[in-house]
Every structure is written in C-alpha cells, then in structure tokens.
Motif scaffolding. Sequence first.
Motif, mmCIF file in Angstrom:
data_model
loop_
_atom_site.group_PDB
_atom_site.id
_atom_site.type_symbol
_atom_site.label_atom_id
_atom_site.label_comp_id
_atom_site.label_asym_id
_atom_site.label_seq_id
_atom_site.Cartn_x
_atom_site.Cartn_y
_atom_site.Cartn_z
ATOM 1 N N ALA A 53 2.707 -3.913 12.252
ATOM 2 C CA ALA A 53 3.900 -4.755 12.114
ATOM 3 C C ALA A 53 4.013 -5.342 10.710
ATOM 4 N N ALA A 54 3.628 -4.578 9.718
ATOM 5 C CA ALA A 54 3.730 -4.995 8.325
ATOM 6 C C ALA A 54 4.067 -3.773 7.482
ATOM 7 N N ASP A 55 4.633 -4.025 6.320
ATOM 8 C CA ASP A 55 5.046 -2.934 5.423
ATOM 9 C C ASP A 55 4.655 -3.286 3.983
ATOM 10 N N PRO A 56 3.376 -3.171 3.643
ATOM 11 C CA PRO A 56 2.930 -3.531 2.287
ATOM 12 C C PRO A 56 3.626 -2.748 1.190
ATOM 13 N N VAL A 57 3.959 -1.504 1.457
ATOM 14 C CA VAL A 57 4.618 -0.691 0.431
ATOM 15 C C VAL A 57 6.049 -1.157 0.229
ATOM 16 N N GLY A 58 6.786 -1.340 1.305
ATOM 17 C CA GLY A 58 8.176 -1.758 1.189
ATOM 18 C C GLY A 58 8.347 -3.186 0.731
ATOM 19 N N ASP A 59 7.399 -4.070 1.095
ATOM 20 C CA ASP A 59 7.545 -5.490 0.779
ATOM 21 C C ASP A 59 7.018 -5.859 -0.597
ATOM 22 N N GLU A 60 5.944 -5.192 -1.042
ATOM 23 C CA GLU A 60 5.382 -5.580 -2.333
ATOM 24 C C GLU A 60 4.821 -4.405 -3.130
ATOM 25 N N SER A 61 5.335 -3.233 -2.860
ATOM 26 C CA SER A 61 4.953 -2.034 -3.625
ATOM 27 C C SER A 61 3.441 -1.843 -3.685
ATOM 28 N N ALA A 62 2.776 -2.049 -2.562
ATOM 29 C CA ALA A 62 1.322 -1.885 -2.517
ATOM 30 C C ALA A 62 0.943 -0.432 -2.800
ATOM 31 N N SER A 63 -0.171 -0.281 -3.478
ATOM 32 C CA SER A 63 -0.681 1.056 -3.809
ATOM 33 C C SER A 63 -1.750 1.435 -2.784
#
Length: 827
Positions: free
Chosen positions: A566-576
């Motif tokens: 239930a989280a989207d690190p890539v979409g929310d903060e451009s996580a690598s």
Amino acid sequence: MSVTLTIDGTEVTVPEGMLLVDAAKRQGTEVPVFCYHPKMEPVGMCRVCLVEIGRPARDRATGEPLLDESGDPVIQFGPNLETACTMPVGQGWQVRVASEKAIQGRNEIVEYLLTSHPLDCPICDKGGECPLQDLTMGHGPGESRFLFDDKIHLAKHVPLGELIFLDRERCIQCARCTRFQDEIVGDPVIGFYERGRRLEIVTYSNPGFDSYFSGNTTDICPVGALTTADFRFGARPWELNSAASICPHCPVGCNLTLSTRREARAGGRDIVKRVMPRQNEHVNEIWICDKGRFAHHYARDPERLTTPLVRKNGKLAKASWKEALTRAAEGLKEAGTDLIGVASGRLTNEDLYNLRVLFGKLGGKAILSDPMAGGNLVQRYGVGVGSNLSSLGKRDAVLVIASDLHEEAPIWWLRLKQAAERGATLIVANARATRLDDYAQHNLRYDWGDGARTALGLLHFIGADPELARFEGDRALKSAARAFKRARNATVFFGREGLNYAGTEALARACALMIEAKGRLGEPNNGLVAVWPRANTQGAWDMGLRPDPRGLNTALEGAVAAYVIAADPVGDESASLEKLSTLIVQDLFVTATAELADVVLPAQSFVERAGTFTSGERRVQRLYPAVSEPSGSLPDWKIVAEVARRLEIGLEDTAAPLVFERIASEVRDYSGLSYDDLAVVEPQWPEVGGGDNYFGGTAYANKQGLGVQLAPHRASRPLRWKAPPRASAAKDLLLMPVTKLYDQGRTLRPSKLLAARMAPLQMTLHPTEIERLGLSGAEEAEISWDGRVERLKFTPSTEVPPGSALVPRSVGLALLEPTPVTVRRPN
C-alpha cells in the motif's frame, strides 16, 4: 436548571432553554418538522410543527400563579397554534401535539405544500425515505382542493455543480440547505432567488456549489429536491443493503454507512451505490466531506488487481497464488536479514501488525512510508479519554500549527470552526494563510520551516524555560501564548506543512511539552493530535512501525529485498530500486513501484474487508465488509500470513478479529480490547436514523459501534525539546509540497465526478516572484533540483509567501518535502 412540563398528558423534565420540539422528541412524542434541524438555529419557516401550548395563568397584579378550586394551576391556551421548533420550554406548560386542532393545522400546512409539489414519488430518489411522503400519508388530504392546472412547473434537472442536482418542482423552500452552507460550514455558495411562488435555489460560486461539504445538503433535504450525481436514479432505498465502515481518506476516522446493491452490470456482484454518514458525535457527528462521500469508485475500478503477477522473462505475467507466494517467500529467505518492509497508513492495524511481526522474526525492519514524526509522542501526550471537539467552548484553547485542516482533514476544520464560534480560543500558526484563519482569535505567521521555532516560542512563554529565550517571539506570539496558558483545556493539532521529517520531530516535541506544561495531561480535551497524511498512520506507529529518519530512499539503498504494501516509493518520491534482488509489491493497482516488481500480490479495498483503524485522536474503530471481494484478492494481513507460513513463521491467518486478539495481547495501549468492545453503542443526541427521517435527515444511526478512545500512557523518561533544523536555503525558489483534498492519487482518479475539481500539476507563486524570475508572459517554468528537471505550468497568487512556490502533492510530481530549486524560463 430544569423545566417540567406536560406533553400530551405525559410529564417530562428537560434542561431549561430546550426547544419544545426537542423536548417532545426526547419524551417520545413525534412533532413533524421540515425546516427545523437540531444542528441549526430554528427559523419556523415551514409551520408543520404546529402545536397547542397552554401556559399557567398568573395574577397580573402580583405575578403569582392562579389556582383553580382543586389547587391546581389554571392553564390558558392561546387562540392560535404555535411552532414547536422556535419555542423554548416553560415551567408548567401543557402541550397538545395530538389534539384535533393541532392535527388540523398540520394537515392544512401539508396540503398547502402539496399544491405545487409534483406527484412523482414512484421515480423520486427520496421515495422510501422521504419525510414529505411519510407526512402526507399521516397528514395529507385524500384529494386536493386545488386545480391541477394551477400547479407551477419548473426545471427538474438543474445542476448546482458537478456533484449536486436540484429539482426545483420538489423544493419546499425549507432553507435547510442554504442555512447548512451558511451556518454550519461557512460556505454561503447557494441561496434563495426571487420571491413567493417563484422562489428558487441558485448557486453563487464558480464552479457551482463550490464547497467540500455539499453532499450533506442531500442528507438533510426533507424532499427529493437535492440529489447527488453519484446516486441520482441509481437505486431505490428499499433495495439497498448497508454496512458500517470508516472513511479511508484522512485521519479523522469519519463513520460511514456503505449502501450496496447487486447489479447485473457488475456481473451479479454487489457494488457500493452510495456512501452516507453514520452518526458518531465524538468523531464526525452526522457530517462527512465530499471526498469521503464520492471517492469510493476505485474499489470497483476495472484496473484493480485481481490475480497475482510474477516476473517471467523480464515481464510481469499472471500466476497462481501458490506460485506467487512461494516466489515471494523464497526472495525474502535469500535476502537473509538485508530486507525491508515498507507500508503506509492506508493499511489496517491487523495488516500492519502482521507485517511488523514477520519482519521482526526475519531479522529485517518494517518501516512506515509516511514521512512525518510524532506518533510516539501522541501515544504519550494524546488527547484524554472522553475528548470531544463538540464540547469545546469558552475557556478552551486549540492550537493548529503547520497544517491546512480545510484541505487535510475537513471535518476537523469544521468542528474547530464551530468550537471557535462557541467561544473557544483558536490559534492558527502557519507560513501562509488558510481557511481556518477567518475563525481564529490569533493568527501567527512564520517563515517556511520555522514551525518548530514558533512552537518553542510559545513553549518559552507557557513553560518559562530560560533555555528557550532565544526563541522568544513578537507581541502576537506572546498574546497567543498567554491565551493558551490561561485556557482551562488545551489541544494542539500539528501537521507537516513546510517541514521535513526532522522538522516535524522538533515540532511534535515542542507541542507535546506545551501540553505537559499545562499540567492536565490525560484529561478530556487536553492533548496532542497529529494531522497525519493517511487514515491509519497513528495505528502504524501503535503497531510498531516508524519512518526511517534518513528517508525512504536511503533506507532502501542497503536492502537486498523489499516488501512494499500500500505504498508507491517510485511514484511518490522517485525511489531507486534497481539494486534490489527481490521486490514484492502488494497493492490494489499496478503502481509505478509495482511495474518494477518481481512479485505483485492483489489486496482487498476497505469496502471488502474487516479491520480496524486508529484515528488521529486515537479512537480505534471497526470497518465491516460491505461487498464480496473481487475474485483473486485477499486481505493484506492474510497475504502476509501466507508468506510467513512458507517461511515457517506462525501468524494468524484465519480472521481479522483473531489478529486483533493478538494485538490486544501484545500492544500495551490496546490491552484487553476486542471487536466486541469496538461495537458498543450508546444513545446519542440528536436522534437520527430512527422511525422518522425528518428530524435529523437520512444520516444513519450508529448500531455497529462508536469505537474506543485510547488513553495516553506516561513514559518513564522525561521529554526534552529539540532544536529545530535550519530551513533549507533557497536557490531561486523553495518548492513547497502542500496537501489538496482533491489530488490525483490513485484512489481518487476513478471517481470521475471529482475530475473537474482535482488539483492540476502546476506551481502557485507570488506575482513579484514571477517578475523577478523573468517568467512574465510565459506559460511554463523549468525547475531543476538534484539532477532532475521538470516543466511546470504556474499561476500567480498574493497569498503565497515570496521566495516560495506551492505545488500539490499526489498530482504527478514526486516531491515529499520542501526543496530548493533553480528556475528558468524555457526556451
């Protein structure tokens, strides 16, 4: 003081000043109403509450009561009927509700209302829960004395905006809707136009009916004049089933009723037809915001995940649950202890607990993706049991700092507005103006990033700590601190606007110490409330998850495997995430993070499952399944338990109540709680959802549970304030992410009704900044930071502090905290 009177032969004692219509309601005698609503001031417009009132006769010379031969007071009835909704009760009154004269008077009023009312009950959305329909059966004539040709015919499909439609023929001009918008929510965007029989409701705003609370007018409308675009001609009330739930969109925890019906176009499955408020006077009373009402369509979005996906030959392909779970377990096992679980406050307590236990057993770490500190302090300094914003008034103080409640938690905004109108001292501190400023006695302004410094300045005055002298503020701050210190009860709402994680930590500490300095910790209406970005972020802290202070990107860098729920690190903060050997994603949709995953597991939405949320005020509440789950999906806690079973770790995988039993046995503040405790109800005032629909509207009575508010616990170690970090030095501009109620998040986009009101991807900056940066006449600006370059449209606003630009969160720009950026005019 109390007053004793007699209503239809029954003696009743009620508080002095209570309106007669309310006294009758409490005594069990129904007095019909149309214009009156117990949450609004009486106006006596419709006259359908007519009764006979007899008052004790008094000697004009002495003022003493006159007695008859038996020694009883002489009761004098006036020649005219009177409106029960405008009349405060009097001692010794004798009231006749069911007398022949009173009934005849009400019959005539109903007959008059029907003279120009359309006879379209069979196709009216209100049919089956319509006060006018019910009262016509009880008071209406069998046939009309008026000529049918004299009826006025008006427009029947008038859009007051995209969300609310008006049928002008059905309107009985009770003014409930216009008064609600003016008195209750302070948005007078609709009103009456013309006079007499030509009187009609119009909207004055652009866009039409521009209010976050517009849907509530359809609940309190006593006829079918106002309907929602979401439900209009969608179903009949008697065809609907209902289930209790909790709103998943913000930390208020509004109580909902989900009305469902089985439909052929949904393949014979039940779907949610409408969302209605469920009464909880401690939480949302009988109101909900329009996001809570209309943003439920994602649960039946055709793009929902309904089968597991596994990466094969570089592409995600459908797989069985057995294959996907085995692959996920193998990836976690191969990573050893170099693994990380990432979850958001969108999950229930049961989901979060199972995830935390799994990663504890594996030697990894489960972290919270919501980048805001203070959950541990809310556990210690949260509001006391029995707190209720509706009870705030004179001698109470509320501080709202670093938060725009109107956008982040509209019902809290509404309840604090009303508290200020009752006399509570409201202090609003922010770097920019917000809607709550209009109702505050003290407005404090600070530079971006200085929220914690302002709180420490208030603490310096309240707690008299000489070490805080360097944070001493100006006259306005001292005046606000004086009011806060003088108040009997004090509550602090703190948010994250303009702050990074370290800034919210310093702010939370300062606010907690302000509560401690008051010396009433644990008492009702005293304590700390966090304005979290998600519905159950506080529950995540309670279950043992924390954000990584270094940031999610940094936390992910050292991991070999990640399990993201239930989280989207890539979409929310451009996580690598390229360095991960295994990425498992569990969600409702294929997010930007899921597109990179090795395994994708389909979860259930809030309408399909049981569980609990813990609100920002630390009230634990139940949500119930309303519809059957999509084939192929499972609740998050069960998916986690199935992964754990393949790793030979025992987690509860049978039912959500059994997971909660484990929570109650291990988590101190939840000790002894059960689903049965959360389902306890008690009488509430005003009474709604009973045998009549006219008194409180069509909001649902709460029969499924009011929840349990957790008591703050005292820690052994004293709390110390923390020096706030210095604000980021701006380059050309400080780009400031802010929350908008209608963003473009994945759970909001499927609600097409709200599309026109969703925040666009654009910057808002001061006109002088546009000129300084050489952007005059341009439509876009090119911004760059940390190697990233974006082109954004922009719009001017004098309310934006110079040197900064505002950009909405969750609209397509991955930005979580204030960021200095370079700006130039595009070629």
